[in-house]
Design a protein around this motif. Structure first.
Motif, mmCIF file in Angstrom:
data_model
loop_
_atom_site.group_PDB
_atom_site.id
_atom_site.type_symbol
_atom_site.label_atom_id
_atom_site.label_comp_id
_atom_site.label_asym_id
_atom_site.label_seq_id
_atom_site.Cartn_x
_atom_site.Cartn_y
_atom_site.Cartn_z
ATOM 1 N N THR A 1 0.836 -1.196 0.000
ATOM 2 C CA THR A 1 0.000 0.000 0.000
ATOM 3 C C THR A 1 0.872 1.248 0.000
ATOM 4 O OG1 THR A 1 -1.751 -1.143 1.209
ATOM 5 C CG2 THR A 1 -1.811 1.256 1.216
ATOM 6 N N LYS A 2 0.475 2.191 -0.831
ATOM 7 C CA LYS A 2 1.148 3.486 -0.841
ATOM 8 C C LYS A 2 0.083 4.567 -0.903
ATOM 9 C CE LYS A 2 4.725 6.256 -3.085
ATOM 10 N NZ LYS A 2 5.787 6.294 -4.129
ATOM 11 N N ARG A 3 0.145 5.505 0.020
ATOM 12 C CA ARG A 3 -0.837 6.587 0.072
ATOM 13 C C ARG A 3 -0.634 7.514 -1.121
ATOM 14 N NH1 ARG A 3 -5.503 6.439 2.952
ATOM 15 N NH2 ARG A 3 -6.135 8.486 3.717
ATOM 16 N N SER A 4 -1.708 7.745 -1.886
ATOM 17 C CA SER A 4 -1.609 8.604 -3.065
ATOM 18 C C SER A 4 -1.635 10.066 -2.668
ATOM 19 C CB SER A 4 -2.762 8.314 -4.022
ATOM 20 O OG SER A 4 -3.979 8.805 -3.498
ATOM 21 N N GLU A 5 -1.271 10.947 -3.619
ATOM 22 C CA GLU A 5 -1.322 12.384 -3.365
ATOM 23 C C GLU A 5 -2.739 12.832 -3.044
ATOM 24 O OE1 GLU A 5 0.354 14.419 -6.663
ATOM 25 O OE2 GLU A 5 2.358 13.593 -6.393
ATOM 26 N N GLY A 6 -3.728 12.135 -3.614
ATOM 27 C CA GLY A 6 -5.124 12.488 -3.358
ATOM 28 C C GLY A 6 -5.684 11.883 -2.090
ATOM 29 N N GLY B 1 -5.847 8.539 -1.335
ATOM 30 C CA GLY B 1 -6.360 7.185 -1.470
ATOM 31 C C GLY B 1 -5.300 6.140 -1.172
ATOM 32 N N ASP B 2 -5.751 4.940 -0.862
ATOM 33 C CA ASP B 2 -4.834 3.828 -0.621
ATOM 34 C C ASP B 2 -4.631 3.062 -1.923
ATOM 35 O OD1 ASP B 2 -4.436 4.288 2.108
ATOM 36 O OD2 ASP B 2 -6.294 3.258 2.644
ATOM 37 N N ASN B 3 -3.477 3.274 -2.547
ATOM 38 C CA ASN B 3 -3.138 2.583 -3.788
ATOM 39 C C ASN B 3 -2.280 1.360 -3.482
ATOM 40 O OD1 ASN B 3 -4.488 4.490 -5.256
ATOM 41 N ND2 ASN B 3 -2.665 5.611 -5.886
ATOM 42 N N LEU B 4 -2.475 0.323 -4.283
ATOM 43 C CA LEU B 4 -1.646 -0.867 -4.180
ATOM 44 C C LEU B 4 -0.740 -0.956 -5.393
ATOM 45 C CD1 LEU B 4 -3.768 -1.704 -1.980
ATOM 46 C CD2 LEU B 4 -3.298 -4.065 -2.671
ATOM 47 N N ARG B 5 0.566 -1.091 -5.128
ATOM 48 C CA ARG B 5 1.550 -1.247 -6.181
ATOM 49 C C ARG B 5 2.384 -2.484 -5.880
ATOM 50 N NH1 ARG B 5 3.548 5.113 -6.358
ATOM 51 N NH2 ARG B 5 1.534 5.960 -6.967
ATOM 52 N N TYR B 6 3.002 -3.024 -6.912
ATOM 53 C CA TYR B 6 3.862 -4.172 -6.678
ATOM 54 C C TYR B 6 5.016 -3.770 -5.750
ATOM 55 C CZ TYR B 6 1.129 -6.399 -10.311
ATOM 56 O OH TYR B 6 0.090 -6.927 -11.035
ATOM 57 N N ARG B 7 5.433 -4.692 -4.914
ATOM 58 C CA ARG B 7 6.338 -4.371 -3.821
ATOM 59 C C ARG B 7 7.673 -3.822 -4.308
ATOM 60 N NH1 ARG B 7 5.297 -9.504 0.297
ATOM 61 N NH2 ARG B 7 3.113 -8.967 0.751
ATOM 62 N N THR B 8 8.131 -2.795 -3.604
ATOM 63 C CA THR B 8 9.416 -2.168 -3.906
ATOM 64 C C THR B 8 10.521 -3.231 -3.898
ATOM 65 O OG1 THR B 8 8.662 -0.140 -2.841
ATOM 66 C CG2 THR B 8 11.034 -0.383 -3.184
ATOM 67 N N GLY B 9 11.416 -3.097 -4.847
ATOM 68 C CA GLY B 9 12.474 -4.091 -4.989
ATOM 69 C C GLY B 9 12.063 -5.166 -5.979
ATOM 70 N N TRP B 10 10.973 -5.859 -5.675
ATOM 71 C CA TRP B 10 10.476 -6.863 -6.601
ATOM 72 C C TRP B 10 9.926 -6.223 -7.866
ATOM 73 C CZ3 TRP B 10 11.728 -11.677 -6.641
ATOM 74 C CH2 TRP B 10 12.099 -12.307 -5.454
ATOM 75 N N LYS B 11 9.257 -5.080 -7.729
ATOM 76 C CA LYS B 11 8.725 -4.395 -8.912
ATOM 77 C C LYS B 11 9.847 -4.082 -9.892
ATOM 78 C CE LYS B 11 6.481 -0.155 -10.486
ATOM 79 N NZ LYS B 11 5.861 1.140 -10.102
#
Length: 354
Positions: free
Chosen positions: A313-318, A320-330
């Motif tokens: 989970t990464k908090r967006s500028e707006g 919202g709770d966005n889900l992105r592929y995990r840091t490092g693995w992405k």
């Protein structure tokens, strides 16, 4: 998908000033039997925006409802990724229903097409801005010689062009701007655009992903094979044609599916198309709120999109709770994607990857 299957308007929400504009009258004349409902703002339609009950009617609303308004803000926003600037949108929302689309997060649920009828003001603002820029100082990742303006950040212009002539007007505008290009991404194939005579000043970006996945998440869009088949025709018609590999969704077997897609592209397009082909790569970003909405109308897509086991989970500028592929693995997966691309489409330069 035939235009009538995609759009069959029987209800129009419209701001009071719409009929004062030639484009507004043109659109209204195309749908003389549609119910007209006056609203104070295209942003404030409780029946459409924030109405959870509309989830059940998601596709019906997309097909049958149109919103008309007047664009207020005409500022250009710096971008620096896909384009140099984001131009004022001439539309918002879409008749298609991709399960990962971020626009419903902002405007609410089904979010059918909203068209802005003051296209002359938008075109004039772009022309003034381009004139102030002067020549592009040096080639960059976005373009070798021109400032690029993204025209379709919040919709799909290929579909908008089924309703009115705004896209034709924008393509015509960029023919007159020697230091600028228009650009938009699309998941539709509208062959009417082949007659717009872009003269190399408009870039169209066909969004592509493996067909089995597109059949699940790219709802109401042109089949992947049809998009690929259109590339040569759009190049011949004078467009600069790039591809968006977007979104890249990770699942068991994704590498083999993408390799198959790359091979299909390579075996389908002409040498002329290959010589000018460039791409963008965008890894999937999902959203907690959109996940909940999708569970109400298309839960099958969420099995692909909602993967907390490999997302973070990464908090967006707006907010919202966005889900992105995990840091490092992405980063590792993105590197693997680029290696696959280079193996199968070595002539396709990556303009932007995220």
């Amino acid at each position: 998908m035939a235009p009538r299957d995609l759009i069959d308007i029987d209800r129009i929400f419209m701001e009071p000033a719409v009929a004062d504009y030639p484009r507004g009258r043109e659109i209204l004349s195309r749908f003389p039997n549609a119910e007209r409902i006056a609203v104070p703002s295209h942003w404030n339609i409780p029946e459409l925006h924030g109405n959870e009950g509309s989830v059940e009617d998601w596709v019906r609303i997309k097909r049958s409802t149109l919103v008309l308004g007047v664009k207020k803000g005409l500022a250009m926003r710096p971008n620096g990724r896909s384009a140099h600037f984001i131009a004022p949108s001439t539309s918002n929302g879409c008749a298609m229903a991709c399960a990962y689309c971020y626009v419903p997060r902002r405007k609410g649920f089904s979010n059918p097409i909203s068209l802005f009828v003051n296209v002359e003001a938008v075109s004039a603002a772009i022309a003034r801005h381009a004139a102030k820029q002067g020549p592009l100082p040096e080639p960059d990742q976005i373009d070798e010689a021109a400032w690029v303006y993204d025209l379709g950040e919040n919709g799909d212009l290929s579909v908008d062009a089924m309703i009115c002539d705004t896209v034709r007007d924008l393509v015509g505008l960029f023919r007159t701007l020697p230091n600028a290009k228009g650009s938009f991404a699309t998941k539709a194939v509208n062959r009417d655009l082949l007659a717009y005579d872009p003269q190399g000043r408009t870039r169209i970006r066909f969004s592509l992903m493996p067909a089995p996945i597109a059949r699940v998440v790219d709802v109401r869009t042109a089949p992947i094979r049809e998009r690929i088949a259109a590339i040569d025709d759009f190049v011949a018609a004078g467009y600069e044609v790039h591809v968006n590999f977007s979104p890249v969704i990770l699942y068991e077997g994704w590498e083999a599916d993408w390799a198959e897609l790359f091979a299909e592209i390579d075996g389908s397009i002409s040498d002329a198309a290959k010589a000018q082909l460039k791409c963008e790569i965008i890894m999937l970003t999902h959203n907690a709120g959109l996940h909940e909405v999708n569970l109400g109308w298309h839960p099958k897509a969420e099995a692909l999109l909602w993967r907390p086991d490999i997302q973070e989970t990464k908090r967006s500028e707006g907010g919202g709770d966005n889900l992105r592929y995990r840091t490092g693995w992405k980063g590792k997966w993105l590197t693997r994607f680029k290696v696959l691309l280079a193996e199968h489409l070595p002539y396709c330069r990556v303009r932007y990857a995220f």
